[in-house]
Design an enzyme around this catalytic site. Sequence first.
Site, PDB file in Angstrom:
ATOM      1  N   ALA A 110       0.840  -1.324   0.209  1.00  0.00           N
ATOM      2  CA  ALA A 110      -0.105  -0.018   0.107  1.00  0.00           C
ATOM      3  C   ALA A 110       0.812   1.402   0.154  1.00  0.00           C
ATOM      4  O   ALA A 110       0.536   2.263   0.332  1.00  0.00           O
ATOM      5  CB  ALA A 110      -0.887   0.053   1.343  1.00  0.00           C
ATOM      6  N   SER A 114       6.330  -1.603   3.941  1.00  0.00           N
ATOM      7  CA  SER A 114       6.567  -2.876   4.658  1.00  0.00           C
ATOM      8  C   SER A 114       8.029  -3.291   4.400  1.00  0.00           C
ATOM      9  O   SER A 114       8.450  -3.933   5.559  1.00  0.00           O
ATOM     10  CB  SER A 114       5.577  -3.761   4.445  1.00  0.00           C
ATOM     11  OG  SER A 114       5.614  -3.953   3.020  1.00  0.00           O
ATOM     12  N   SER A 115       8.574  -2.956   3.438  1.00  0.00           N
ATOM     13  CA  SER A 115       9.811  -3.615   3.068  1.00  0.00           C
ATOM     14  C   SER A 115      10.958  -2.904   3.996  1.00  0.00           C
ATOM     15  O   SER A 115      11.904  -3.617   4.673  1.00  0.00           O
ATOM     16  CB  SER A 115      10.320  -3.592   1.630  1.00  0.00           C
ATOM     17  OG  SER A 115      10.234  -2.160   1.515  1.00  0.00           O
ATOM     18  N   GLU A 147      18.683  -3.227   0.976  1.00  0.00           N
ATOM     19  CA  GLU A 147      17.971  -3.055  -0.195  1.00  0.00           C
ATOM     20  C   GLU A 147      18.374  -2.818  -1.496  1.00  0.00           C
ATOM     21  O   GLU A 147      17.900  -3.256  -2.554  1.00  0.00           O
ATOM     22  CB  GLU A 147      16.679  -1.807   0.414  1.00  0.00           C
ATOM     23  CG  GLU A 147      15.610  -1.718  -0.783  1.00  0.00           C
ATOM     24  CD  GLU A 147      14.149  -1.595  -0.175  1.00  0.00           C
ATOM     25  OE1 GLU A 147      14.150  -1.710   1.159  1.00  0.00           O
ATOM     26  OE2 GLU A 147      13.216  -1.625  -1.054  1.00  0.00           O
ATOM     27  N   ASP A 159      12.748   5.770   3.376  1.00  0.00           N
ATOM     28  CA  ASP A 159      11.641   4.880   4.333  1.00  0.00           C
ATOM     29  C   ASP A 159      12.186   4.151   5.685  1.00  0.00           C
ATOM     30  O   ASP A 159      11.878   4.383   6.534  1.00  0.00           O
ATOM     31  CB  ASP A 159      11.506   3.488   3.164  1.00  0.00           C
ATOM     32  CG  ASP A 159      10.916   3.859   1.936  1.00  0.00           C
ATOM     33  OD1 ASP A 159      10.273   5.073   1.808  1.00  0.00           O
ATOM     34  OD2 ASP A 159      10.915   3.120   1.174  1.00  0.00           O
ATOM     35  N   TYR A 208      10.433   2.368 -11.106  1.00  0.00           N
ATOM     36  CA  TYR A 208      11.532   3.156 -10.198  1.00  0.00           C
ATOM     37  C   TYR A 208      12.848   3.221 -10.703  1.00  0.00           C
ATOM     38  O   TYR A 208      13.178   4.407 -10.591  1.00  0.00           O
ATOM     39  CB  TYR A 208      11.335   2.348  -8.823  1.00  0.00           C
ATOM     40  CG  TYR A 208      11.896   3.106  -7.741  1.00  0.00           C
ATOM     41  CD1 TYR A 208      11.291   3.873  -6.902  1.00  0.00           C
ATOM     42  CD2 TYR A 208      13.262   3.010  -7.562  1.00  0.00           C
ATOM     43  CE1 TYR A 208      11.811   4.552  -5.925  1.00  0.00           C
ATOM     44  CE2 TYR A 208      13.839   3.794  -6.407  1.00  0.00           C
ATOM     45  CZ  TYR A 208      13.049   4.592  -5.638  1.00  0.00           C
ATOM     46  OH  TYR A 208      13.583   5.304  -4.725  1.00  0.00           O
TER      47      TYR A 208
HETATM   48  C1  GLA Z   1       9.987   4.561  -2.379  1.00  0.00           C
HETATM   49  C2  GLA Z   1      11.396   4.337  -2.151  1.00  0.00           C
HETATM   50  C3  GLA Z   1      12.048   5.549  -1.237  1.00  0.00           C
HETATM   51  C4  GLA Z   1      11.660   6.717  -1.896  1.00  0.00           C
HETATM   52  C5  GLA Z   1       9.989   6.993  -2.477  1.00  0.00           C
HETATM   53  C6  GLA Z   1       9.801   7.829  -3.547  1.00  0.00           C
HETATM   54  O1  GLA Z   1       9.217   4.567  -1.118  1.00  0.00           O
HETATM   55  O2  GLA Z   1      11.782   3.216  -1.355  1.00  0.00           O
HETATM   56  O3  GLA Z   1      13.496   5.570  -1.181  1.00  0.00           O
HETATM   57  O4  GLA Z   1      12.471   6.957  -3.303  1.00  0.00           O
HETATM   58  O5  GLA Z   1       9.705   5.596  -3.217  1.00  0.00           O
HETATM   59  O6  GLA Z   1      10.098   9.223  -2.857  1.00  0.00           O
END
Ligand code: GLA
Length: 379
Positions: A110, A114-115, A147, A159, A208
């Site tokens: 969502a 969570s990762s 990661e 994150d 991404y």
């Molecule tokens: C994901 C990535 C973050 C960041 C956002 C976008 O959540 O894990 O590091 O780049 O996208 O802001």
Amino acid sequence: MNNTVHAFAPGRIEFLGNHLDYNGGTVLGTAINAGIYAVAQMENEPTFHLRSKSFEGSVISGSIEKLEKLSGDQSWGNYCLGVLKVLQDKNLAPTQGFSLTLRTDLPMSAGLSSSAAVELATAQCLLALSKQSLPKEELVNICRQAENEWVGLPCGILDQGTSAFGETNRVVQIDCAKESYSTLPLPLRTSFWIFDTGIKHDLIDSHYGTRNQECKDALTIIQALDGSIECLTQCPVSLLQNIEIPENLKKRALHVVEEQARVHRFSDGLQNKSLPLELGPLLTASHKSSSLNFENSLPELDFLVEELRKEEKVFGARLTGGGFGGAVLAWTSQDFSQADANLIALEYENEWKHKPNYHSFLPSKGACLLDHSDVKLVN
Ligand code: GLA
């Protein structure tokens, strides 16, 4: 058992600063009152056992001496093994085998990360098993490295940093170039709502990495003109408007530099006690830029933001996280109710023929080891 350790790591809401973290920018996030609970203990054999009732493929075992990447329904275990690998390379990992069990109350896929929560919960447990303790800054870097290198997502530290440094009723502000962390108070009587489209947001398979590369390519062109610019967020808009650069790269760069300006205005506003009504439009402007310039939105996310904008109890709304699916954040007055959320969900269902999940969260404390007394039972 006295060699058992427990840890918690929250999910996060990306409040503002979309795709700025890997561009050396400053971002705002909040840790939320849902996340990953982990319990771990040593084993006699040099074997790891990962368990979770919240993920498919729920028991994964292997040798700690020869880690291998996991696939299919065991892929979730890569977030744990990636952390183990980084800790091993730094001589910080347990030298014995261990078992690690995860439980979550966080909605999956969502856009609530969570990762990163799995990584931080794992890192805290493994460090505790090997009787090590590290500053949070290092914990964040270890999890990001896991990661980037093991999972293969070229993410920044938004994150992991938000999950690690979260505080009740505060936003976490991260200067990603300096890797420095602070928190700012949120205005009282506001709430966070997450409307999850349920559209699978799988950052690894999505665009991404492409966006990350486009930002790097834009920076290379910009630096050829002005070598003093170290990262994309430092590029002046005026320079961007006057250079020869492919249209897609120009749009990505424009999003990044304008988003950075919005973050600074928001952060100044929070410090100067500006009203949410004045600050909220910055979130909505962020979404518009994601949609038009960064092109990481979807019609479903745009629809939700439009519907939320019409609601006067909503200060601002935007996609949260990587995009290409996932969820919209609505920053609302405390009067925004379940009934209001349900009406938005119904509008969405009428249009898209499936109902979004919605949740309200509180800005909450960051990752921590848990005492036996405050452990929620891992089941
Ligand atoms: C994901 C990535 C973050 C960041 C956002 C976008 O959540 O894990 O590091 O780049 O996208 O802001």
